[in-house]
Design a protein around this motif. Structure first.
Motif: not given
Length: 112
Positions: A1-23
């Motif tokens: 199932m396709p991801l919403k843009e926000s979910a895609f970008l959040i997963l991409s952010a977390l692919a780099a490293e674990p981080t907190h909400g503001y990061g």
């Protein structure tokens, strides 16, 4: 199932490293060249959905200036979902580019 843009970008952010909400918010803004600016309410609602789906998890929590800070990380299922979505988006972009070139609507040397 396709991801919403926000979910895609959040997963991409977390692919780099674990981080907190503001990061995550700052990373999403950077990835999208400022086109996507997540508000806190939107961010935490999507994070909750992603945790519930097993795509991310809370890695650790800490107290910073009397506030709880959660660090999120991508799970193996999240990495698979992100890779599948990246492939899906790449294929769609390639198709659009081919169609534009064939149609003649895109000038030579255009972006697609």
């Amino acid at each position: 199932m396709p991801l919403k843009e926000s979910a895609f970008l959040i997963l991409s952010a977390l692919a780099a490293e674990p981080t907190h909400g503001y990061g995550i918010m700052k990373d999403v803004e950077q990835q999208s060249a400022g086109a996507v600016r997540l508000r806190a309410g939107t961010l935490y609602a999507v994070l909750a959905e992603l945790v519930e789906a097993g795509l991310i998890e809370v890695e650790r929590e800490e107290i910073v200036q009397s506030r709880l800070r959660r660090y999120y990380r991508l799970t193996a299922a999240g990495a698979r979902q992100l890779a599948a979505e990246a492939d899906r988006r790449r294929a769609a972009a390639n198709t659009a580019g081919r169609r534009l070139r064939r149609s003649g609507l895109l000038a030579e040397g255009g972006a697609a």
